[in-house]
Design a protein around this motif. Sequence first.
Motif, short mmCIF file in Angstrom:
data_model
loop_
_atom_site.label_atom_id
_atom_site.label_comp_id
_atom_site.label_asym_id
_atom_site.label_seq_id
_atom_site.Cartn_x
_atom_site.Cartn_y
_atom_site.Cartn_z
N GLN A 35 -5.37 9.79 2.27
CA GLN A 35 -4.06 8.89 2.10
C GLN A 35 -4.28 8.05 0.63
N LEU A 36 -5.26 7.70 0.29
CA LEU A 36 -5.79 7.05 -0.86
C LEU A 36 -5.47 7.86 -2.12
N MET A 37 -6.09 9.12 -1.90
CA MET A 37 -5.97 10.08 -3.06
C MET A 37 -4.68 10.57 -3.35
N LEU A 38 -3.92 10.60 -1.95
CA LEU A 38 -2.42 11.22 -2.28
C LEU A 38 -1.48 10.41 -2.98
N ILE A 39 -1.81 8.92 -2.71
CA ILE A 39 -1.24 7.86 -3.45
C ILE A 39 -1.41 7.77 -4.84
N TYR A 40 -2.76 7.72 -5.15
CA TYR A 40 -3.14 7.57 -6.53
C TYR A 40 -3.08 8.85 -7.50
N PHE A 41 -3.61 10.11 -6.93
CA PHE A 41 -3.53 11.14 -7.81
C PHE A 41 -2.15 12.16 -7.48
N GLY A 42 -1.51 11.71 -6.48
CA GLY A 42 -0.21 12.39 -6.49
C GLY A 42 0.94 11.66 -6.64
N SER A 43 0.86 10.37 -7.37
CA SER A 43 1.91 9.72 -7.54
C SER A 43 2.45 10.37 -8.99
N PRO A 44 1.74 10.77 -10.15
CA PRO A 44 2.29 11.23 -11.27
C PRO A 44 3.19 12.44 -10.73
N GLN A 45 2.84 13.47 -9.96
CA GLN A 45 3.56 14.46 -9.67
C GLN A 45 4.78 14.26 -8.82
N VAL A 46 4.60 13.45 -7.90
CA VAL A 46 5.84 12.98 -6.89
C VAL A 46 6.78 12.16 -7.65
N PHE A 47 6.41 11.10 -8.14
CA PHE A 47 7.11 9.98 -8.62
C PHE A 47 7.40 9.88 -9.99
N GLY A 48 6.42 10.77 -10.91
CA GLY A 48 6.57 10.69 -12.29
C GLY A 48 5.97 9.45 -13.03
N ILE A 49 5.20 8.76 -12.36
CA ILE A 49 4.40 7.53 -12.86
C ILE A 49 3.04 7.55 -12.31
N GLN A 50 2.19 7.25 -13.05
CA GLN A 50 1.00 6.89 -12.57
C GLN A 50 0.65 5.34 -11.87
N ILE A 51 0.39 5.36 -10.68
CA ILE A 51 0.24 3.93 -9.98
C ILE A 51 -1.33 3.60 -10.29
N GLU A 52 -1.27 2.18 -10.56
CA GLU A 52 -2.48 1.47 -11.02
C GLU A 52 -3.45 1.78 -9.71
N PRO A 53 -4.88 1.78 -10.16
CA PRO A 53 -5.85 1.89 -8.88
C PRO A 53 -5.49 1.01 -7.94
N PHE A 54 -5.68 -0.46 -8.42
CA PHE A 54 -5.42 -1.51 -7.58
C PHE A 54 -4.17 -1.41 -6.46
N THR A 55 -3.16 -0.97 -7.09
CA THR A 55 -1.75 -0.88 -6.39
C THR A 55 -2.11 0.06 -5.36
N ALA A 56 -2.57 1.31 -5.79
CA ALA A 56 -2.95 2.46 -4.77
C ALA A 56 -3.84 1.95 -3.72
N ALA A 57 -4.64 1.03 -4.12
CA ALA A 57 -5.65 0.82 -2.98
C ALA A 57 -5.17 0.13 -2.06
N PHE A 58 -4.23 -1.18 -2.36
CA PHE A 58 -3.96 -1.77 -1.35
C PHE A 58 -2.80 -1.56 -0.62
N LEU A 59 -2.12 -0.46 -1.25
CA LEU A 59 -0.93 0.27 -0.50
C LEU A 59 -1.55 1.23 0.56
N SER A 60 -2.44 1.89 0.09
CA SER A 60 -3.04 3.18 1.07
C SER A 60 -3.77 2.18 2.33
N PHE A 61 -4.38 1.26 2.00
CA PHE A 61 -4.93 0.50 3.11
C PHE A 61 -3.95 -0.28 3.99
N GLY A 62 -3.06 -1.07 3.56
CA GLY A 62 -2.06 -1.86 4.14
C GLY A 62 -1.25 -0.78 4.98
#
Length: 219
Positions: free
Chosen positions: A70-97
């Motif tokens: 889930q962490l890798m999908l949110i972080y590494f997949g965000s540019p492909q899905v949303f067109g933006i790169q989610i910051e590591p910190f944001t991806a971390a707490f989002l995936s964990f939350g």
Amino acid sequence: MNLDFSRVMPSLPYILEGIYITLQVVVLAALLGFSLGIILSLFKISTIKPLNWLADFYTSIFRGTPLVLQLMLIYFGSPQVFGIQIEPFTAAFLSFGLNSAAYISEIIRAGIMAVDKGQKEAAIALGVPYRKMMTDIILPQAMKNILPALMNEMITLTKESAVVTIIGLNDIMRRAYIVGGQSYRFFEPIMIAGLIYYILVMILTIAGKLVERRMRRSD
């Protein structure tokens, strides 16, 4: 054994700085997980079937797949899905939350179901609105019953936060790995990181017991 902690001790302050990052991720993830978990738990006990299905589907997805995926999908997949790169910190707490919400929803649901049915029946008989009944009567009693389980989830979040090192977030584990690469000695800094995590978990454990004891006295 070829151990020499003296070579990595000068880097100890650098590793300790990772505690702040780790705690930030854990606290924000816990707040997100708890808030969303309450909503999901209410969906699960709702008489509206689509809400039941939605909550059960959400839980099955996040409990049925690895957290690191889930962490890798949110972080590494965000540019492909949303067109933006989610910051590591944001991806971390989002995936964990989001992941924690699935588990917390089950904990809260079980706590609500454990509350004596007479409480709900009495509230209905007195004409107490559903929302007020849940917030003022049912949920406060449920929280007392599920506090140990919630503390265990917080401890799990703290330990599992170490996986954020794979997306380059400078938490405790990432800093320990960097020190290992610089000194060519990985065992010592990783052991130091392990000790830090252990101390954090012990602090949470003691805090949980104190809160639980205080809540019991207030009964």
